[in-house]
Write a protein that holds these residues in place. Sequence first.
Motif, mmCIF file in Angstrom:
data_model
loop_
_atom_site.group_PDB
_atom_site.id
_atom_site.type_symbol
_atom_site.label_atom_id
_atom_site.label_comp_id
_atom_site.label_asym_id
_atom_site.label_seq_id
_atom_site.Cartn_x
_atom_site.Cartn_y
_atom_site.Cartn_z
ATOM 1 N N SER A 33 35.958 49.571 30.825
ATOM 2 C CA SER A 33 35.310 49.205 29.801
ATOM 3 C C SER A 33 36.570 48.392 29.112
ATOM 4 O O SER A 33 37.573 48.670 29.092
ATOM 5 C CB SER A 33 34.728 50.162 28.749
ATOM 6 N N VAL A 34 35.821 47.267 28.266
ATOM 7 C CA VAL A 34 36.920 46.689 27.595
ATOM 8 C C VAL A 34 36.407 46.369 26.201
ATOM 9 O O VAL A 34 35.060 46.490 26.168
ATOM 10 C CB VAL A 34 37.279 45.039 28.190
ATOM 11 N N HIS A 35 37.110 46.429 25.209
ATOM 12 C CA HIS A 35 36.585 46.449 23.784
ATOM 13 C C HIS A 35 36.713 45.303 23.041
ATOM 14 O O HIS A 35 37.666 44.426 23.333
ATOM 15 C CB HIS A 35 37.050 47.581 23.045
ATOM 16 N N LEU A 43 38.053 37.894 24.473
ATOM 17 C CA LEU A 43 39.008 38.844 25.302
ATOM 18 C C LEU A 43 40.319 39.012 24.381
ATOM 19 O O LEU A 43 41.023 38.086 24.647
ATOM 20 C CB LEU A 43 39.279 38.455 26.813
ATOM 21 N N GLU A 44 40.553 40.263 23.668
ATOM 22 C CA GLU A 44 41.868 40.438 23.277
ATOM 23 C C GLU A 44 42.762 40.889 24.450
ATOM 24 O O GLU A 44 42.623 41.337 25.395
ATOM 25 C CB GLU A 44 41.693 41.547 22.329
ATOM 26 N N PRO A 45 44.219 40.781 24.018
ATOM 27 C CA PRO A 45 45.204 41.155 25.074
ATOM 28 C C PRO A 45 44.947 42.604 25.729
ATOM 29 O O PRO A 45 45.245 42.502 26.855
ATOM 30 C CB PRO A 45 46.480 41.248 24.122
ATOM 31 N N GLU A 46 44.439 43.489 25.126
ATOM 32 C CA GLU A 46 44.162 44.858 25.625
ATOM 33 C C GLU A 46 43.184 44.662 26.803
ATOM 34 O O GLU A 46 43.329 45.477 27.669
ATOM 35 C CB GLU A 46 43.790 45.885 24.668
ATOM 36 N N LEU A 51 41.547 43.792 32.550
ATOM 37 C CA LEU A 51 40.919 43.030 33.608
ATOM 38 C C LEU A 51 41.867 42.450 34.606
ATOM 39 O O LEU A 51 41.608 42.230 35.588
ATOM 40 C CB LEU A 51 40.245 41.626 32.863
ATOM 41 N N ASP A 52 43.178 42.315 33.953
ATOM 42 C CA ASP A 52 44.264 41.868 35.139
ATOM 43 C C ASP A 52 44.302 43.077 36.054
ATOM 44 O O ASP A 52 44.624 42.697 37.316
ATOM 45 C CB ASP A 52 45.545 41.637 34.434
ATOM 46 N N LYS A 53 44.231 44.131 35.618
ATOM 47 C CA LYS A 53 44.531 45.398 36.692
ATOM 48 C C LYS A 53 43.351 45.457 37.842
ATOM 49 O O LYS A 53 43.734 45.640 38.744
ATOM 50 C CB LYS A 53 44.669 46.516 35.836
ATOM 51 N N GLU A 92 29.242 37.648 29.412
ATOM 52 C CA GLU A 92 29.619 36.504 30.066
ATOM 53 C C GLU A 92 31.291 36.199 29.773
ATOM 54 O O GLU A 92 31.652 35.480 30.778
ATOM 55 C CB GLU A 92 28.635 35.451 29.539
ATOM 56 N N ALA A 93 31.793 36.749 28.891
ATOM 57 C CA ALA A 93 33.333 36.466 28.699
ATOM 58 C C ALA A 93 33.944 37.248 29.643
ATOM 59 O O ALA A 93 35.096 36.586 30.524
ATOM 60 C CB ALA A 93 33.736 36.977 27.384
#
Length: 150
Positions: A33-35, A43-46, A51-53, A92-93
């Motif tokens: 999950s991303v917040h 998309l914030e840095p966290e 997503l990079d991982k 979509e982001a």
Amino acid sequence: RRDFTPAPVLPPAPEPSSAQPVHKKLEMPMRASVHFLSGSSTLEPEALAILDKITSEFKELDLTSLRIVIAGYTDSVGSLKLNKKLAGDRAEAVATYFRGKSIIPKEIVTGGRPLCCYVAPNTTAEGRAQTRRAEIWVEQMGDAKDEKPN
């Protein structure tokens, strides 16, 4: 008279390998999950770090056999119309991020689920922050002959 220095001798270039890179199948579904900030689908840095991982884990996988499902969620703040759009934009982001990293699976499905599936009470700022998210599921698809129609 000019001094002549011969060029260094380089080793011969290796022959191109006929072996294809080994791509593994996904052994177990992945979930993350991303917040998001309130009212935002940026998309914030966290979120980018998560997503990079995930993207790094795709390097050894056969992308053509994966299905990625991304669902966007909102908290209870705002109108249904606004939250429908926002939930879809959040999903979509994430999909756009993957496409930008050349992560093109066999199937990518996105959708918004506004005002639904809260993971924490919407009565507090902390609870609303936990609910503003996009959930990502990555699963292995079978061969076309193994796929069953829905």
